[in-house]
Design a protein around this motif. Structure first.
Motif, mmCIF file in Angstrom:
data_model
loop_
_atom_site.group_PDB
_atom_site.id
_atom_site.type_symbol
_atom_site.label_atom_id
_atom_site.label_comp_id
_atom_site.label_asym_id
_atom_site.label_seq_id
_atom_site.Cartn_x
_atom_site.Cartn_y
_atom_site.Cartn_z
ATOM 1 N N VAL A 1 44.613 -16.629 -22.924
ATOM 2 C CA VAL A 1 46.028 -16.581 -23.299
ATOM 3 C C VAL A 1 46.429 -17.828 -24.081
ATOM 4 C CG1 VAL A 1 46.834 -17.550 -21.095
ATOM 5 C CG2 VAL A 1 48.382 -16.147 -22.465
ATOM 6 N N ASN A 2 47.130 -17.609 -25.190
ATOM 7 C CA ASN A 2 47.785 -18.634 -26.007
ATOM 8 C C ASN A 2 46.837 -19.602 -26.723
ATOM 9 O OD1 ASN A 2 50.229 -19.474 -27.135
ATOM 10 N ND2 ASN A 2 50.465 -21.118 -25.657
ATOM 11 N N LEU A 3 45.532 -19.367 -26.736
ATOM 12 C CA LEU A 3 44.644 -20.243 -27.485
ATOM 13 C C LEU A 3 44.449 -19.701 -28.896
ATOM 14 C CD1 LEU A 3 41.890 -21.328 -24.933
ATOM 15 C CD2 LEU A 3 44.021 -22.474 -25.551
ATOM 16 N N ILE A 4 44.347 -20.595 -29.868
ATOM 17 C CA ILE A 4 44.138 -20.206 -31.260
ATOM 18 C C ILE A 4 42.754 -19.571 -31.367
ATOM 19 C CG2 ILE A 4 43.837 -21.073 -33.614
ATOM 20 C CD1 ILE A 4 45.825 -23.322 -32.867
ATOM 21 N N HIS A 5 42.710 -18.386 -32.003
ATOM 22 C CA HIS A 5 41.445 -17.678 -32.146
ATOM 23 C C HIS A 5 41.401 -16.914 -33.467
ATOM 24 C CE1 HIS A 5 44.172 -14.810 -30.159
ATOM 25 N NE2 HIS A 5 43.443 -13.844 -30.712
ATOM 26 N N PHE A 6 40.208 -16.423 -33.824
ATOM 27 C CA PHE A 6 40.002 -15.742 -35.106
ATOM 28 C C PHE A 6 38.789 -14.836 -35.010
ATOM 29 C CE2 PHE A 6 37.491 -19.572 -35.090
ATOM 30 C CZ PHE A 6 36.258 -19.137 -35.574
ATOM 31 N N GLN A 7 38.634 -13.979 -36.026
ATOM 32 C CA GLN A 7 37.434 -13.168 -36.180
ATOM 33 C C GLN A 7 37.099 -13.103 -37.669
ATOM 34 O OE1 GLN A 7 40.147 -10.706 -34.771
ATOM 35 N NE2 GLN A 7 40.051 -12.084 -33.037
ATOM 36 N N ARG A 8 35.780 -13.001 -37.956
ATOM 37 C CA ARG A 8 35.327 -12.869 -39.338
ATOM 38 C C ARG A 8 34.137 -11.919 -39.383
ATOM 39 N NH1 ARG A 8 32.930 -17.909 -42.710
ATOM 40 N NH2 ARG A 8 31.886 -18.162 -40.721
ATOM 41 N N ASN A 9 34.178 -10.968 -40.312
ATOM 42 C CA ASN A 9 33.074 -10.046 -40.512
ATOM 43 C C ASN A 9 31.927 -10.792 -41.194
ATOM 44 O OD1 ASN A 9 31.295 -8.020 -41.184
ATOM 45 N ND2 ASN A 9 32.814 -6.706 -42.158
ATOM 46 N N VAL A 10 30.787 -10.904 -40.512
ATOM 47 C CA VAL A 10 29.634 -11.590 -41.080
ATOM 48 C C VAL A 10 28.496 -10.618 -41.398
ATOM 49 C CG1 VAL A 10 30.150 -13.845 -40.077
ATOM 50 C CG2 VAL A 10 28.778 -12.200 -38.768
ATOM 51 N N GLY A 11 28.771 -9.324 -41.249
ATOM 52 C CA GLY A 11 27.754 -8.323 -41.559
ATOM 53 C C GLY A 11 27.782 -7.934 -43.028
ATOM 54 N N GLN A 12 26.887 -7.021 -43.391
ATOM 55 C CA GLN A 12 26.788 -6.560 -44.780
ATOM 56 C C GLN A 12 27.820 -5.488 -45.112
ATOM 57 O OE1 GLN A 12 24.769 -8.121 -46.952
ATOM 58 N NE2 GLN A 12 24.344 -9.458 -45.227
ATOM 59 N N GLY A 13 28.250 -4.708 -44.132
ATOM 60 C CA GLY A 13 29.214 -3.636 -44.375
ATOM 61 C C GLY A 13 30.505 -3.886 -43.645
ATOM 62 N N ASN A 14 31.260 -2.803 -43.432
ATOM 63 C CA ASN A 14 32.515 -2.896 -42.681
ATOM 64 C C ASN A 14 32.226 -3.158 -41.211
ATOM 65 O OD1 ASN A 14 34.046 -2.328 -44.975
ATOM 66 N ND2 ASN A 14 33.866 -0.129 -44.661
ATOM 67 N N ALA A 15 33.213 -3.678 -40.510
ATOM 68 C CA ALA A 15 33.116 -3.875 -39.062
ATOM 69 C C ALA A 15 34.376 -3.293 -38.432
ATOM 70 C CB ALA A 15 32.980 -5.349 -38.717
ATOM 71 N N ILE A 16 34.236 -2.825 -37.191
ATOM 72 C CA ILE A 16 35.361 -2.236 -36.453
ATOM 73 C C ILE A 16 35.361 -2.812 -35.047
ATOM 74 C CG2 ILE A 16 36.401 -0.101 -35.594
ATOM 75 C CD1 ILE A 16 34.785 1.385 -37.783
ATOM 76 N N ALA A 17 36.542 -3.154 -34.562
ATOM 77 C CA ALA A 17 36.678 -3.655 -33.191
ATOM 78 C C ALA A 17 37.933 -3.067 -32.556
ATOM 79 C CB ALA A 17 36.756 -5.180 -33.185
ATOM 80 N N ILE A 18 37.932 -3.059 -31.248
ATOM 81 C CA ILE A 18 39.116 -2.697 -30.462
ATOM 82 C C ILE A 18 39.547 -3.938 -29.695
ATOM 83 C CG2 ILE A 18 39.975 -1.350 -28.504
ATOM 84 C CD1 ILE A 18 39.666 0.393 -30.890
ATOM 85 N N ALA A 19 40.817 -4.273 -29.825
ATOM 86 C CA ALA A 19 41.382 -5.405 -29.088
ATOM 87 C C ALA A 19 42.315 -4.872 -28.016
ATOM 88 C CB ALA A 19 42.148 -6.328 -30.024
ATOM 89 N N ALA A 20 42.141 -5.329 -26.802
ATOM 90 C CA ALA A 20 43.036 -4.986 -25.701
ATOM 91 C C ALA A 20 43.727 -6.265 -25.254
ATOM 92 C CB ALA A 20 42.262 -4.365 -24.549
ATOM 93 N N ASP B 1 40.012 -3.012 -38.430
ATOM 94 C CA ASP B 1 38.967 -2.711 -39.400
ATOM 95 C C ASP B 1 38.811 -3.917 -40.316
ATOM 96 O OD1 ASP B 1 38.286 0.480 -39.438
ATOM 97 O OD2 ASP B 1 40.300 0.083 -38.678
ATOM 98 N N TYR B 2 37.586 -4.393 -40.471
ATOM 99 C CA TYR B 2 37.302 -5.575 -41.281
ATOM 100 C C TYR B 2 36.477 -5.162 -42.497
ATOM 101 C CZ TYR B 2 38.187 -7.876 -36.769
ATOM 102 O OH TYR B 2 38.721 -8.284 -35.587
ATOM 103 N N ALA B 3 36.948 -5.512 -43.673
ATOM 104 C CA ALA B 3 36.155 -5.335 -44.888
ATOM 105 C C ALA B 3 35.011 -6.346 -44.856
ATOM 106 C CB ALA B 3 37.029 -5.561 -46.124
ATOM 107 N N PRO B 4 33.986 -6.166 -45.686
ATOM 108 C CA PRO B 4 32.947 -7.181 -45.764
ATOM 109 C C PRO B 4 33.564 -8.559 -46.052
ATOM 110 C CG PRO B 4 32.237 -5.215 -46.913
ATOM 111 C CD PRO B 4 33.691 -5.008 -46.534
ATOM 112 N N LYS B 5 33.190 -9.548 -45.267
ATOM 113 C CA LYS B 5 33.716 -10.923 -45.334
ATOM 114 C C LYS B 5 35.192 -11.025 -44.947
ATOM 115 C CE LYS B 5 30.299 -12.250 -48.753
ATOM 116 N NZ LYS B 5 30.018 -12.756 -50.068
#
Length: 123
Positions: free
Chosen positions: A59-78, A5-9
């Motif tokens: 596998v093993n690569l540096i990665h990230f995520q950022r919420n760029v929307g106006q509200g909350n964002a939700i994702a599922i990671a497998a 779960d990502y808060a705004p920003k």
């Protein structure tokens, strides 16, 4: 699998999974995602994902995520392993116990040692 779960920003900071690839599905909101390829290219691959979009982090690569929307964002990671591991880059580099020598880090990041001490003090 994990729900994120990502808060705004909000962000999931740069990290890596040494034993797994990751597939991320956006359930709600908008996420900027990205990863960096290996040396010598160090190419940044980014994309803005919307609800229903899917992205794979190798596998093993540096990665990230950022919420760029106006509200909350939700994702599922497998992840492709029951034991994927996680290394958060900033925590590992600046928060190791004992500290990595400021001399080494100042040369690696090409910045003054006092800045290294300042960053390490936050961890």
């Amino acid at each position: 699998m994990a729900r994120i779960d990502y808060a705004p920003k909000g962000i999931n900071p740069p990290h890596t999974h040494p034993r797994a690839s990751e597939i991320l599905t956006v359930l709600d909101g908008s996420l900027e995602v990205g990863f960096v390829t290996s040396n010598p290219e160090n190419l940044l691959i980014t994309k803005v994902l919307q609800k229903g979009d899917v992205f794979v982090f190798p596998v093993n690569l540096i990665h990230f995520q950022r919420n760029v929307g106006q509200g909350n964002a939700i994702a599922i990671a497998a992840l492709s392993s029951q034991n994927p591991g996680v290394i958060t880059i900033a925590n590992a580099v600046f928060g190791s116990k004992p500290d990595i020598s400021a001399d080494i880090l100042s040369k690696a990041f090409q910045i003054d040692q006092n800045i290294i001490y300042q960053i390490q003090s936050k961890f």
